[in-house]
Write a protein that holds these residues in place. Structure first.
Motif, PDB file in Angstrom:
ATOM      1  N   LEU A 102       0.817  -1.202   0.000  1.00 34.00           N
ATOM      2  CA  LEU A 102       0.000   0.000   0.000  1.00 34.00           C
ATOM      3  C   LEU A 102       0.856   1.260   0.000  1.00 34.00           C
ATOM      4  N   ALA A 103       2.043   1.167   0.554  1.00 32.71           N
ATOM      5  CA  ALA A 103       2.925   2.327   0.598  1.00 32.71           C
ATOM      6  C   ALA A 103       3.371   2.758  -0.800  1.00 32.71           C
ATOM      7  N   MET A 104       3.286   1.863  -1.779  1.00 30.06           N
ATOM      8  CA  MET A 104       3.675   2.183  -3.147  1.00 30.06           C
ATOM      9  C   MET A 104       2.579   2.945  -3.896  1.00 30.06           C
ATOM     10  N   LEU A 105       1.400   3.059  -3.283  1.00 32.15           N
ATOM     11  CA  LEU A 105       0.256   3.680  -3.944  1.00 32.15           C
ATOM     12  C   LEU A 105       0.111   5.142  -3.581  1.00 32.15           C
ATOM     13  N   ASP A 106      -0.238   5.947  -4.560  1.00 32.31           N
ATOM     14  CA  ASP A 106      -0.638   7.329  -4.309  1.00 32.31           C
ATOM     15  C   ASP A 106      -1.852   7.283  -3.386  1.00 32.31           C
ATOM     16  N   PRO A 107      -1.986   8.202  -2.433  1.00 34.64           N
ATOM     17  CA  PRO A 107      -3.145   8.180  -1.533  1.00 34.64           C
ATOM     18  C   PRO A 107      -4.483   8.192  -2.272  1.00 34.64           C
ATOM     19  N   GLU A 108      -4.515   8.736  -3.478  1.00 35.56           N
ATOM     20  CA  GLU A 108      -5.762   8.805  -4.262  1.00 35.56           C
ATOM     21  C   GLU A 108      -5.708   7.904  -5.496  1.00 35.56           C
ATOM     22  N   VAL A 109      -4.970   6.802  -5.417  1.00 32.34           N
ATOM     23  CA  VAL A 109      -4.843   5.883  -6.537  1.00 32.34           C
ATOM     24  C   VAL A 109      -6.228   5.491  -7.071  1.00 32.34           C
ATOM     25  N   ARG A 110      -6.350   5.422  -8.379  1.00 27.88           N
ATOM     26  CA  ARG A 110      -7.567   4.914  -9.024  1.00 27.88           C
ATOM     27  C   ARG A 110      -7.239   3.530  -9.554  1.00 27.88           C
ATOM     28  N   PHE A 111      -8.164   2.570  -9.362  1.00 30.89           N
ATOM     29  CA  PHE A 111      -7.880   1.225  -9.836  1.00 30.89           C
ATOM     30  C   PHE A 111      -9.134   0.525 -10.329  1.00 30.89           C
ATOM     31  N   VAL A 112      -8.894  -0.456 -11.196  1.00 32.08           N
ATOM     32  CA  VAL A 112      -9.954  -1.339 -11.681  1.00 32.08           C
ATOM     33  C   VAL A 112      -9.362  -2.734 -11.833  1.00 32.08           C
ATOM     34  N   MET A 113     -10.106  -3.726 -11.351  1.00 33.65           N
ATOM     35  CA  MET A 113      -9.736  -5.132 -11.491  1.00 33.65           C
ATOM     36  C   MET A 113     -10.858  -5.828 -12.245  1.00 33.65           C
ATOM     37  N   VAL A 114     -10.542  -6.338 -13.415  1.00 34.25           N
ATOM     38  CA  VAL A 114     -11.524  -7.033 -14.229  1.00 34.25           C
ATOM     39  C   VAL A 114     -11.300  -8.527 -14.004  1.00 34.25           C
ATOM     40  N   LEU A 115     -12.209  -9.143 -13.268  1.00 33.72           N
ATOM     41  CA  LEU A 115     -12.080 -10.531 -12.825  1.00 33.72           C
ATOM     42  C   LEU A 115     -13.245 -11.360 -13.355  1.00 33.72           C
ATOM     43  N   PRO A 116     -13.113 -12.686 -13.388  1.00 30.27           N
ATOM     44  CA  PRO A 116     -14.226 -13.512 -13.851  1.00 30.27           C
ATOM     45  C   PRO A 116     -15.526 -13.273 -13.068  1.00 30.27           C
ATOM     46  N   ALA A 117     -15.422 -12.959 -11.801  1.00 24.72           N
ATOM     47  CA  ALA A 117     -16.611 -12.744 -10.968  1.00 24.72           C
ATOM     48  C   ALA A 117     -17.202 -11.344 -11.115  1.00 24.72           C
ATOM     49  N   GLY A 118     -16.507 -10.470 -11.821  1.00 21.61           N
ATOM     50  CA  GLY A 118     -17.000  -9.109 -12.000  1.00 21.61           C
ATOM     51  C   GLY A 118     -15.878  -8.102 -11.922  1.00 21.61           C
ATOM     52  N   THR A 119     -16.240  -6.849 -12.083  1.00 18.76           N
ATOM     53  CA  THR A 119     -15.268  -5.764 -12.077  1.00 18.76           C
ATOM     54  C   THR A 119     -15.308  -5.040 -10.750  1.00 18.76           C
ATOM     55  N   ARG A 120     -14.136  -4.775 -10.206  1.00 13.05           N
ATOM     56  CA  ARG A 120     -14.021  -4.040  -8.951  1.00 13.05           C
ATOM     57  C   ARG A 120     -13.281  -2.740  -9.227  1.00 13.05           C
ATOM     58  N   ARG A 121     -13.896  -1.611  -8.867  1.00 14.91           N
ATOM     59  CA  ARG A 121     -13.281  -0.302  -9.048  1.00 14.91           C
ATOM     60  C   ARG A 121     -13.115   0.356  -7.688  1.00 14.91           C
ATOM     61  N   GLY A 122     -12.122   1.230  -7.589  1.00 16.51           N
ATOM     62  CA  GLY A 122     -11.932   1.935  -6.334  1.00 16.51           C
ATOM     63  C   GLY A 122     -11.050   3.150  -6.496  1.00 16.51           C
ATOM     64  N   VAL A 123     -11.052   3.955  -5.444  1.00 11.01           N
ATOM     65  CA  VAL A 123     -10.217   5.148  -5.385  1.00 11.01           C
ATOM     66  C   VAL A 123      -9.624   5.219  -3.981  1.00 11.01           C
ATOM     67  N   GLY A 124      -8.307   5.311  -3.922  1.00 13.40           N
ATOM     68  CA  GLY A 124      -7.622   5.508  -2.657  1.00 13.40           C
ATOM     69  C   GLY A 124      -7.056   4.243  -2.043  1.00 13.40           C
ATOM     70  N   ARG A 125      -6.098   4.452  -1.171  1.00 12.39           N
ATOM     71  CA  ARG A 125      -5.440   3.336  -0.483  1.00 12.39           C
ATOM     72  C   ARG A 125      -6.407   2.510   0.339  1.00 12.39           C
ATOM     73  N   ALA A 126      -7.368   3.165   0.994  1.00  7.94           N
ATOM     74  CA  ALA A 126      -8.324   2.439   1.842  1.00  7.94           C
ATOM     75  C   ALA A 126      -9.146   1.459   1.009  1.00  7.94           C
ATOM     76  N   ASP A 127      -9.592   1.882  -0.181  1.00 10.33           N
ATOM     77  CA  ASP A 127     -10.339   0.975  -1.061  1.00 10.33           C
ATOM     78  C   ASP A 127      -9.478  -0.210  -1.479  1.00 10.33           C
ATOM     79  N   MET A 128      -8.223   0.044  -1.829  1.00  8.90           N
ATOM     80  CA  MET A 128      -7.334  -1.041  -2.231  1.00  8.90           C
ATOM     81  C   MET A 128      -7.078  -1.980  -1.059  1.00  8.90           C
ATOM     82  N   ASP A 129      -6.870  -1.432   0.118  1.00 10.71           N
ATOM     83  CA  ASP A 129      -6.650  -2.242   1.307  1.00 10.71           C
ATOM     84  C   ASP A 129      -7.861  -3.139   1.565  1.00 10.71           C
TER      85      ASP A 129
END
Length: 97
Positions: free
Chosen positions: A1-28
């Protein structure tokens, strides 16, 4: 998590669905919710073009390959990951081990 910008934007496209988030807390929250203690990401290929990095590899759970991933990150001026995108598929093999 320390490698992430505090406001990192992310998307994970997985077989079960797509997960989107913003920030370290969402990634955690996403990482803690996976519940797989012996999961490994094995890098098979990597490339970089200026501020964008790409990685292709396989995911193993308990030593068994469960699928392949292709991810990209954009590195901010401060060296932290500003944006992250990954796809994971259990069947398609782009590059053999």
């Amino acid at each position: 998590l320390a490698m992430l910008d505090p406001e990192v934007r992310f998307v994970m496209v997985l077989p079960a669905g797509t997960r989107r988030g913003v920030g370290r807390a969402d990634m955690d929250g996403y990482l803690r919710g996976r519940g797989v203690p012996d999961r490994a990401h094995v890098v098979l290929r990597q490339s970089r073009d200026d501020d964008v990095e790409f990685i292709y590899g396989k995911v193993t759970d308990g030593g068994v390959t469960t699928g392949r991933f292709l991810s990209g990150v954009r590195i901010g001026a401060d060296g932290l990951i500003a944006s992250y995108e990954v796809t994971f598929d259990t069947e398609h093999v782009l590059v053999e081990d």
